[in-house]
Design a protein around this motif. Structure first.
Motif, mmCIF file in Angstrom:
data_model
loop_
_atom_site.group_PDB
_atom_site.id
_atom_site.type_symbol
_atom_site.label_atom_id
_atom_site.label_comp_id
_atom_site.label_asym_id
_atom_site.label_seq_id
_atom_site.Cartn_x
_atom_site.Cartn_y
_atom_site.Cartn_z
ATOM 1 N N MET A 214 0.820 -1.209 0.000
ATOM 2 C CA MET A 214 0.000 0.000 0.000
ATOM 3 C C MET A 214 0.860 1.268 0.000
ATOM 4 O O MET A 214 0.435 2.317 -0.439
ATOM 5 C CB MET A 214 -0.915 0.003 1.231
ATOM 6 C CG MET A 214 -1.779 -1.251 1.384
ATOM 7 S SD MET A 214 -3.045 -1.419 0.122
ATOM 8 C CE MET A 214 -4.386 -0.529 0.862
ATOM 9 N N ARG A 215 2.079 1.161 0.549
ATOM 10 C CA ARG A 215 2.954 2.339 0.633
ATOM 11 C C ARG A 215 4.390 1.879 0.823
ATOM 12 O O ARG A 215 4.681 1.037 1.669
ATOM 13 C CB ARG A 215 2.518 3.232 1.796
ATOM 14 C CG ARG A 215 3.476 4.378 2.112
ATOM 15 C CD ARG A 215 3.060 5.097 3.376
ATOM 16 N NE ARG A 215 2.186 6.205 3.070
ATOM 17 C CZ ARG A 215 2.579 7.482 2.970
ATOM 18 N NH1 ARG A 215 3.858 7.781 3.146
ATOM 19 N NH2 ARG A 215 1.734 8.448 2.724
ATOM 20 N N ASP A 216 5.324 2.443 0.034
ATOM 21 C CA ASP A 216 6.731 2.081 0.143
ATOM 22 C C ASP A 216 7.431 2.816 1.279
ATOM 23 O O ASP A 216 8.350 2.293 1.899
ATOM 24 C CB ASP A 216 7.462 2.379 -1.167
ATOM 25 C CG ASP A 216 6.975 1.489 -2.304
ATOM 26 O OD1 ASP A 216 6.566 0.347 -2.010
ATOM 27 O OD2 ASP A 216 6.987 1.940 -3.457
ATOM 28 N N THR A 217 6.997 4.034 1.528
ATOM 29 C CA THR A 217 7.638 4.853 2.549
ATOM 30 C C THR A 217 6.765 4.905 3.803
ATOM 31 O O THR A 217 5.610 4.472 3.798
ATOM 32 C CB THR A 217 7.860 6.281 2.035
ATOM 33 O OG1 THR A 217 6.585 6.848 1.678
ATOM 34 C CG2 THR A 217 8.755 6.275 0.810
ATOM 35 N N ILE A 218 7.337 5.443 4.875
ATOM 36 C CA ILE A 218 6.603 5.575 6.132
ATOM 37 C C ILE A 218 6.548 7.054 6.498
ATOM 38 O O ILE A 218 7.535 7.778 6.346
ATOM 39 C CB ILE A 218 7.279 4.783 7.266
ATOM 40 C CG1 ILE A 218 7.497 3.332 6.835
ATOM 41 C CG2 ILE A 218 6.440 4.824 8.530
ATOM 42 C CD1 ILE A 218 8.269 2.516 7.850
ATOM 43 N N SER A 219 5.395 7.490 6.976
ATOM 44 C CA SER A 219 5.223 8.889 7.361
ATOM 45 C C SER A 219 4.550 8.948 8.730
ATOM 46 O O SER A 219 3.598 8.199 8.989
ATOM 47 C CB SER A 219 4.375 9.627 6.322
ATOM 48 O OG SER A 219 4.161 10.965 6.704
ATOM 49 N N PHE A 220 5.055 9.825 9.589
ATOM 50 C CA PHE A 220 4.524 9.942 10.945
ATOM 51 C C PHE A 220 4.143 11.390 11.253
ATOM 52 O O PHE A 220 4.752 12.338 10.732
ATOM 53 C CB PHE A 220 5.571 9.497 11.982
ATOM 54 C CG PHE A 220 5.994 8.063 11.842
ATOM 55 C CD1 PHE A 220 5.188 7.040 12.319
ATOM 56 C CD2 PHE A 220 7.200 7.741 11.244
ATOM 57 C CE1 PHE A 220 5.574 5.718 12.193
ATOM 58 C CE2 PHE A 220 7.597 6.420 11.121
ATOM 59 C CZ PHE A 220 6.780 5.405 11.598
ATOM 60 N N LEU A 221 3.146 11.536 12.120
ATOM 61 C CA LEU A 221 2.853 12.850 12.679
ATOM 62 C C LEU A 221 3.892 13.187 13.739
ATOM 63 O O LEU A 221 4.489 12.302 14.355
ATOM 64 C CB LEU A 221 1.461 12.859 13.326
ATOM 65 C CG LEU A 221 0.255 12.588 12.431
ATOM 66 C CD1 LEU A 221 -1.025 12.671 13.258
ATOM 67 C CD2 LEU A 221 0.192 13.551 11.264
#
Length: 568
Positions: A214-221
């Motif tokens: 679903m997503r290659d990268t990771i993103s955080f708040l």
């Protein structure tokens, strides 16, 4: 002259199950995210977007279809999960028949290239794999202009097949994708439960999961953003916040978040829930989780066999895992330990030992689930290597592997049922009080209804009560009602309840069972725990005894046994 907005209906059908003791979770976040995407793109003046109310989510297909057709949306946008894809396809097809100009967009975890039946259905005009917020405005503009996008996450229906685009899509940061903290969409539900996403993507690459695709990268708040959102939810009445991240402690600001939640909880009653990688927590982390108000945690273990975990790319430090689970439970945190059976190379002995090991922790819950060969996962692509046999319809449950026979899986299920002190989900089929009956109960008698008329009622979980003296003489009418009910609403859950004045021949029950078994089963019936014993979970028969009625213990026991043998 003011232009008339076009209408978008967001459809996310809830998971239907037989548990009457809990509220269903149907997270509304996807709809909010899409609405925000339009608002941020300045398109809210052109489009009106609406989702289902909680009351509408409980409707059967006929009443839901009637309402949708009356509202006359221009776009139907639906999120597909394994528990709702078949019903969503059915409703979308019916709505398209009534509204020929309707355009249909599908997204959600079930959308994957090579899906066994989604693309063959020819129902959607557009499908989106993975995150859709960024793409949604572009798709609407393309539909309005009679064009097509060229994103590699989006497939458009052609004359013979669906065509995926070629342009790679950037993964937006989570803070850009989410509505801002003060947006009115962030509110707890009527029970006081709110949901919060603080990280998107997963650092793990488990072969049985869709997250890696679903997503290659990771993103955080940021920690400040998380605390601000939690604070606003508490001010708006939240009593529990459930973090929906696949792994909360993957966030590099994990400890800062816990410190902020600890401060937020000061002089306030608020509890938290999250999934964590329990084996990488430190002792200070566990203490901070407790101080921050995490009363429940879920820990994925899946298997204790290092070779099995290596095959599915699931790292695990077993020693630290055991230490941390004991520490969490000792600190008053309720831990749910997740296990799986049917993984490649897994053997019966290891599964049974893992279950016994998990049950050895005090004040914990054990969840041992059948492995699912989900469309689009790496495990699905390697199924032949491990001779994994699974259903081609949801939930795609593994029923045997190279190292686990069908009989082995049955034995595992029997062991689980013994540990949970139950061999059937239904508490009781025959009695003066039946705790598993649905809330909507319609009393029927031959003078009120027959098999040729519309079945009364409106919800998707409905109980029909057959009343009268000498019900056996009415068996033809009862069979017609059962047939009409299932044919009219094939995707809902039915209960058929006999209310006899006295003992009735068991032949009546057997004829009712035979009528139910004529019809295709639902996703709820395809789990190994149900299918393995040839039981049915979606349509069940009960006998509600009357006070003062004459029923011998032998007859009640025989009726209970017959129903237990056929229904789950």
């Amino acid at each position: 002259m003011k232009s008339v907005k076009k209408k978008i209906l967001f459809l996310q059908l809830p998971r239907l199950d037989n548990d009457t003791g809990k509220e269903d979770e149907n997270l509304p976040m996807a709809g909010f995210y899409l609405s925000w995407a339009l608002e941020k793109a300045g398109m809210e003046r052109l489009w009106e977007i609406r989702g289902l109310t909680p009351e509408q989510e409980e409707l059967d297909d006929a009443h839901l279809l009637r309402w949708m057709a009356e509202w006359r949306p221009d776009i139907l946008c639906a999120t597909l999960y394994l528990w709702n894809i078949e019903r969503t396809l059915h409703l979308a097809r019916k709505l398209k028949e009534r509204l020929p100009d309707l355009r249909i967009i599908f997204g959600g975890p079930e959308v994957a290239p090579g899906h066994p039946f989604l693309f063959k259905s020819r129902v959607p005009d557009v499908v989106v794999a993975g995150e859709g917020e960024f793409l949604f405005p572009f798709i609407l503009k393309a539909l309005h202009r009679g064009e097509k996008t060229n994103f590699n996450q989006v497939a458009w229906k052609g004359e013979r097949q669906y065509h995926w685009g070629t342009t790679s899509t950037p993964s937006p940061s989570l803070s850009d994708a989410l509505p801002p903290p003060e947006h009115p969409c962030w509110r707890p539900d009527p029970r006081g439960t709110a949901y919060l996403e603080t990280g998107r993507g997963c650092p793990l690459r488990c072969t049985y999961c869709r997250y890696p695709h679903m997503r290659d990268t990771i993103s955080f708040l940021t920690a400040d953003d998380v605390i601000q959102r939690a604070h606003i939810l508490v001010k708006r009445g939240a009593r529990q916040i459930r973090f929906v991240d696949p792994t909360l402690n993957a966030n590099p600001r994990f400890r800062q978040i816990l410190q902020g939640l600890k401060e937020l909880r000061r002089n306030r009653h608020i509890d938290f829930f999250a999934e964590v990688r329990a084996d990488v927590l430190g002792e200070d982390d566990v203490m901070l989780l407790r101080e921050a108000g995490f009363t429940e945690l879920e820990a994925g273990v899946q298997s204790r066999d290092a070779n099995v975990l290596r095959r599915v790319r699931r790292p695990l430090r077993i020693d630290s895992l055991e230490r941390n689970i004991r520490l969490m439970t000792r600190e008053g945190i309720r831990v749910t330990i997740d296990l799986m059976y049917g993984l490649p190379g897994q053997r019966k002995e290891e599964v049974l030992e893992s279950i016994e090991w998990a049950w050895g922790f005090r004040h914990s819950d054990v969840q041992c689930l059948q492995t699912l060969l989900l469309p689009g996962t790496d495990l699905k692509g390697k199924a032949r290597t491990w001779q994994m046999k699974a259903g081609h319809r949801p939930p795609y449950g593994v029923i045997s592997t190279k190292t686990l026979s069908f009989e082995d899986i049955q034995e595992i299920e029997e062991y689980l049922n013994e540990k949970q002190a139950s061999d059937c989900m239904t508490q009781r089929f025959v009695g003066y009080r039946l705790p598993d009956l649905f809330a909507e109960r319609i009393g029927l008698s031959p003078g009120m209804s027959d098999g040729a008329r519309e079945i009364p009622g409106c919800t998707s979980r409905r109980a029909l009560l057959f009343q009268g003296t000498n019900l056996y003489s009415m068996r033809e009418w009862i069979r017609k009602v059962i047939s009409r009910a299932i044919q009219s609403e094939p995707h809902m859950l039915w209960q058929f309840i006999l209310r006899p004045e006295t003992e009735e021949p068991l032949d009546l029950i057997e004829e009712m069972i035979a009528e139910i078994r004529k019809y295709p089963v639902l996703w709820l019936d395809r789990f190994a725990c149900v299918k393995g014993w040839d039981r049915i979970a979606s349509r069940r028969i009960f006998i509600l005894l009357k006070r003062g009625g004459r029923y011998s213990p032998a007859w009640k026991d025989a009726a209970e046994t017959l129903l237990e043998d056929n229904f789950y």
